[in-house]
Design an enzyme around this catalytic site. Structure first.
Site, short mmCIF file in Angstrom:
data_model
loop_
_atom_site.label_atom_id
_atom_site.label_comp_id
_atom_site.label_asym_id
_atom_site.label_seq_id
_atom_site.Cartn_x
_atom_site.Cartn_y
_atom_site.Cartn_z
N LYS A 184 0.89 -1.17 0.00
CA LYS A 184 0.00 0.00 0.00
C LYS A 184 0.92 1.22 0.00
O LYS A 184 1.52 1.58 1.02
CB LYS A 184 -0.89 -0.10 1.23
CG LYS A 184 -1.71 1.05 1.74
CD LYS A 184 -2.12 2.16 0.91
CE LYS A 184 -2.37 3.36 1.81
NZ LYS A 184 -1.74 4.58 1.31
N GLU A 258 9.69 1.32 10.83
CA GLU A 258 10.73 2.29 10.47
C GLU A 258 10.09 3.66 10.55
O GLU A 258 9.35 4.07 9.65
CB GLU A 258 11.24 2.02 9.04
CG GLU A 258 11.94 0.70 8.88
CD GLU A 258 13.31 0.68 9.54
OE1 GLU A 258 13.82 1.75 9.90
OE2 GLU A 258 13.85 -0.42 9.74
N CYS A 292 13.88 10.59 6.76
CA CYS A 292 13.91 10.22 8.17
C CYS A 292 15.32 10.37 8.76
O CYS A 292 15.48 10.67 9.93
CB CYS A 292 13.42 8.79 8.33
SG CYS A 292 14.27 7.65 7.24
N GLU A 394 10.37 16.61 14.65
CA GLU A 394 10.75 16.31 13.27
C GLU A 394 9.95 17.24 12.36
O GLU A 394 8.74 17.13 12.29
CB GLU A 394 10.41 14.85 12.95
CG GLU A 394 10.86 14.44 11.56
CD GLU A 394 10.37 13.05 11.15
OE1 GLU A 394 9.19 12.71 11.41
OE2 GLU A 394 11.16 12.33 10.54
P1 NDP Z 1 2.59 8.57 7.21
O1 NDP Z 1 2.81 7.90 8.50
O2 NDP Z 1 1.57 9.64 7.11
O3 NDP Z 1 2.20 7.51 6.08
C1 NDP Z 1 2.99 6.38 5.79
C2 NDP Z 1 2.12 5.35 5.09
O4 NDP Z 1 1.13 4.87 6.00
C3 NDP Z 1 1.34 5.89 3.89
O5 NDP Z 1 1.26 4.89 2.90
C4 NDP Z 1 -0.01 6.18 4.50
O6 NDP Z 1 -1.03 6.24 3.55
C5 NDP Z 1 -0.16 4.98 5.42
N1 NDP Z 1 -1.14 5.11 6.49
C6 NDP Z 1 -1.62 6.25 7.07
N2 NDP Z 1 -2.50 5.93 8.06
C7 NDP Z 1 -2.57 4.57 8.10
C8 NDP Z 1 -3.30 3.64 8.91
N3 NDP Z 1 -4.12 4.03 9.90
N4 NDP Z 1 -3.13 2.32 8.67
C9 NDP Z 1 -2.28 1.90 7.70
N5 NDP Z 1 -1.58 2.73 6.89
C10 NDP Z 1 -1.72 4.05 7.10
O7 NDP Z 1 4.03 9.08 6.77
P2 NDP Z 1 4.41 9.94 5.52
O8 NDP Z 1 3.99 9.24 4.26
O9 NDP Z 1 3.94 11.34 5.74
O10 NDP Z 1 6.01 9.86 5.59
C11 NDP Z 1 6.74 10.68 6.41
C12 NDP Z 1 7.17 9.98 7.68
O11 NDP Z 1 7.83 8.75 7.37
C13 NDP Z 1 8.17 10.78 8.48
O12 NDP Z 1 7.87 10.78 9.84
C14 NDP Z 1 9.48 10.04 8.24
O13 NDP Z 1 10.44 10.25 9.23
C15 NDP Z 1 9.03 8.63 8.12
N6 NDP Z 1 10.02 7.83 7.40
C16 NDP Z 1 10.79 6.91 8.08
C17 NDP Z 1 11.79 6.20 7.43
C18 NDP Z 1 12.63 5.18 8.14
O14 NDP Z 1 13.26 4.33 7.48
N7 NDP Z 1 12.73 5.17 9.46
C19 NDP Z 1 12.05 6.41 6.00
C20 NDP Z 1 11.18 7.36 5.39
C21 NDP Z 1 10.21 8.04 6.09
P3 NDP Z 1 -1.54 7.68 3.03
O15 NDP Z 1 -0.34 8.40 2.50
O16 NDP Z 1 -2.48 7.32 1.97
O17 NDP Z 1 -2.15 8.36 4.21
#
Ligand code: NDP
Length: 499
Positions: A184, A258, A292, A394
């Site tokens: 997803k 992550e 991140c 962040e």
């Molecule tokens: P989000 O947490 O908003 O979304 C991540 C994914 O989760 C998206 O596909 C999102 O879908 C989905 N999602 C949202 N709500 C739910 C739910 N209730 N159940 C299941 N899936 C859900 O993060 P962002 O996309 O905004 O990414 C930024 C964040 O990711 C930052 O905090 C960053 O630090 C972190 N990150 C961490 C990394 C690591 O390796 N540690 C690497 C890269 C990023 P949708 O977009 O459709 O809402």
């Protein structure tokens, strides 16, 4: 500075992107727009999946699992290698696609995202041949061995900031270990995932890799909550991670988390400031600061604070901000206007809490063509005592806060006080001091005299609010398996318990 060169021709996709279920391209009843952050204009339509689509994708993955789990390691090795080859042969079209999708500068997308994703598949293609259990010495009366078994259907939930790399980090080890996957992607960056799986899915039996696009609170939630899913591998924000853990708690399934980060670069008085300056710029402004691993806190020894602050602020002012598709652009737009506004608001909050603006802190003037884009100048805040929100939260954007320290105890305490624990760094000519500090910093990764060095084989992941589980390493294969033990006894004597 703003870019003035001509951008590569803009991409638009006419046909709506499909869902990919059981090896088929499945149209959805509804779709939603994908917006190019460089212009604010719609460039593609993405299928809006439903809970019913999730059911079908999980069912397809469950069916495929019955045979995929039996495939030999050399078959999986060959297929993962073939994925890397296909992506490499197709590499020319990817930078523009990635830049259009999330605003990543096209030159970075070309030399970082595409080769890194291919390398991840090559790495797991190699290490999968060493996926084996072990024997447990229990004397001549027994033969005891373990086997790493695939867990079943993996739900891979990925964010928008480096979608191709994130998908590779989930798919390659999960498939190598014999699992099937439903991906997803983020609603903000779905096209590259759909295009990537379209490119490679015929290499695998139908149903081994599936993609359901749609909204996180809807299909994302339906997927992680689905009774047919055996494991969730999530990359994204810490709050979303917490929600997912709540949703899987009833079923007690394992997860990889992550999550976010608040990385600090600790600069010691004897560090070579020329190298440090280059690393600082890369650490916070690569990928628009939407990473991140970003080093959003620069912790400089008080003796070098003014000098380094001045250097970094001057260099930040010279960064070329512009259309992500323009090869001259060094920093593209942020993912959405909404996110840009959140970053700007956080900068204002830090200023009102006492930080001093040394570079950026504003939306740049853009041409008419780019006026709808979500641009924000690279920003440097001076905050010697580190008491503002910019030292704790962040921001997930191109914002650096520069702080001063005097003693090792003080800097260790200040770095470790944040909730996150993903990546930190130390710059010092004295390796004794560097290792002393590295040992005391609470994070999954510590870089010494470098930043963003993530060769495959080196585990990536965090502690504290940055999550758990490690990607990119041999041990990652074990994240996608459950150890099974078989204990065979050759001994027919029994203790006299029942006589
Ligand atoms: P989000 O947490 O908003 O979304 C991540 C994914 O989760 C998206 O596909 C999102 O879908 C989905 N999602 C949202 N709500 C739910 C739910 N209730 N159940 C299941 N899936 C859900 O993060 P962002 O996309 O905004 O990414 C930024 C964040 O990711 C930052 O905090 C960053 O630090 C972190 N990150 C961490 C990394 C690591 O390796 N540690 C690497 C890269 C990023 P949708 O977009 O459709 O809402």
């Amino acid at each position: 500075m703003t870019a003035t060169h001509t951008a590569t021709a803009r991409l638009t996709l006419d046909a709506p992107q499909p869902l990919l279920v059981g090896g088929e391209e499945v149209p959805a009843d509804r779709s939603f727009p994908a917006v190019d952050p460089s212009t604010g204009r719609v460039w593609a339509q993405v299928a809006e999946g439903t809970a019913g689509d999730v059911d079908r994708a999980v069912a397809a993955a469950q069916r495929a699992f019955q045979t995929w789990r039996q495939t030999s390691l050399d078959t999986r090795q060959a297929l993962l290698w073939a994925v890397a080859e296909r992506l490499t042969q197709d590499a020319a079209r990817w930078p523009a696609l990635l830049a259009t999708e999330n605003g990543r500068a096209v030159r970075e997308a070309g030399f970082i995202d595409v080769p890194t994703a291919a390398e991840i598949f090559r790495f797991f293609s190699g290490v999968v041949r060493d996926l084996h259990g072990r024997t447990v010495p229990c004397g001549p009366g027994a033969h005891v061995f373990t086997e790493p078994r695939p867990v079943g259907v993996v739900a891979a939930i990925v964010p928008w900031n480096s979608p191709l790399i994130s998908v590779a980090h989930k798919l390659a080890p999960a498939l190598a270990a014999g699992n099937t996957v439903v991906v997803k992607p983020s609603e903000l960056a779905s096209v590259s995932t759909v295009e990537f799986v379209r490119l490679v899915q015929d290499l695998f039996p139908p149903g081994v890799v599936n993609v359901v696009t749609g909204f996180g609170h809807d299909v994302g939630r339906a997927l992680v909550s689905h009774p047919g899913v055996a494991k969730v591998s999530f990359t994204g924000g810490t709050e979303t991670g917490r929600r997912i853990l709540g949703d899987v708690a009833d079923r007690l399934i394992p997860t990889v988390m992550e999550l976010g980060g608040k990385g600090s670069m600790v600069v010691c008085p004897d560090a070579d400031l020329s190298t440090v300056t280059e690393d600082v710029l890369t650490g916070i402004f690569a990928a628009n600061g939407e990473v991140c691993f970003a080093s959003s806190r620069l912790m400089v020894h008080r003796d070098r604070y003014d000098e380094l602050l001045e250097r970094v602020a001057a260099r930040a002012d010279a960064i070329v901000v512009g259309d992500a598709l323009d090869p001259a652009t060094q920093l593209g737009p942020l993912i959405t206007a909404g996110h840009r506004d959140v970053v700007a608001k956080r900068v204002q909050a830090a200023l009102s809490e006492g930080a001093e603006l040394r570079a950026g802190g504003r939306t740049p003037e853009m041409s008419e063509e780019l006026a709808g884009g979500s641009y924000y100048r690279p920003t440097v805040l001076a905050s010697p005592d580190g008491l503002t929100c910019a030292s704790r939260e962040e921001f997930f954007g191109p914002v650096l806060t520069v702080e001063a320290w005097t003693s090792e105890d003080e800097v260790v305490d200040r770095v470790n006080r944040v909730a996150y624990g993903l990546a930190n760094g130390v710059w010092s000519a004295d390796l004794g001091q560097a290792h002393r500090l590295a040992d005391r910093l609470d994070s999954g990764m510590v870089w010494v005299n470098t930043w963003f060095a993530t060769p495959l084989g080196q585990p990536q992941g965090g502690v504290k609010a940055s999550g758990f589980g490690r990607e990119g390493a041999t041990a990652t294969l074990l994240e996608y398996t459950a150890t099974k033990v078989v204990h065979t006894s050759f001994d027919t004597t029994r203790p006299p318990m029942w006589t």
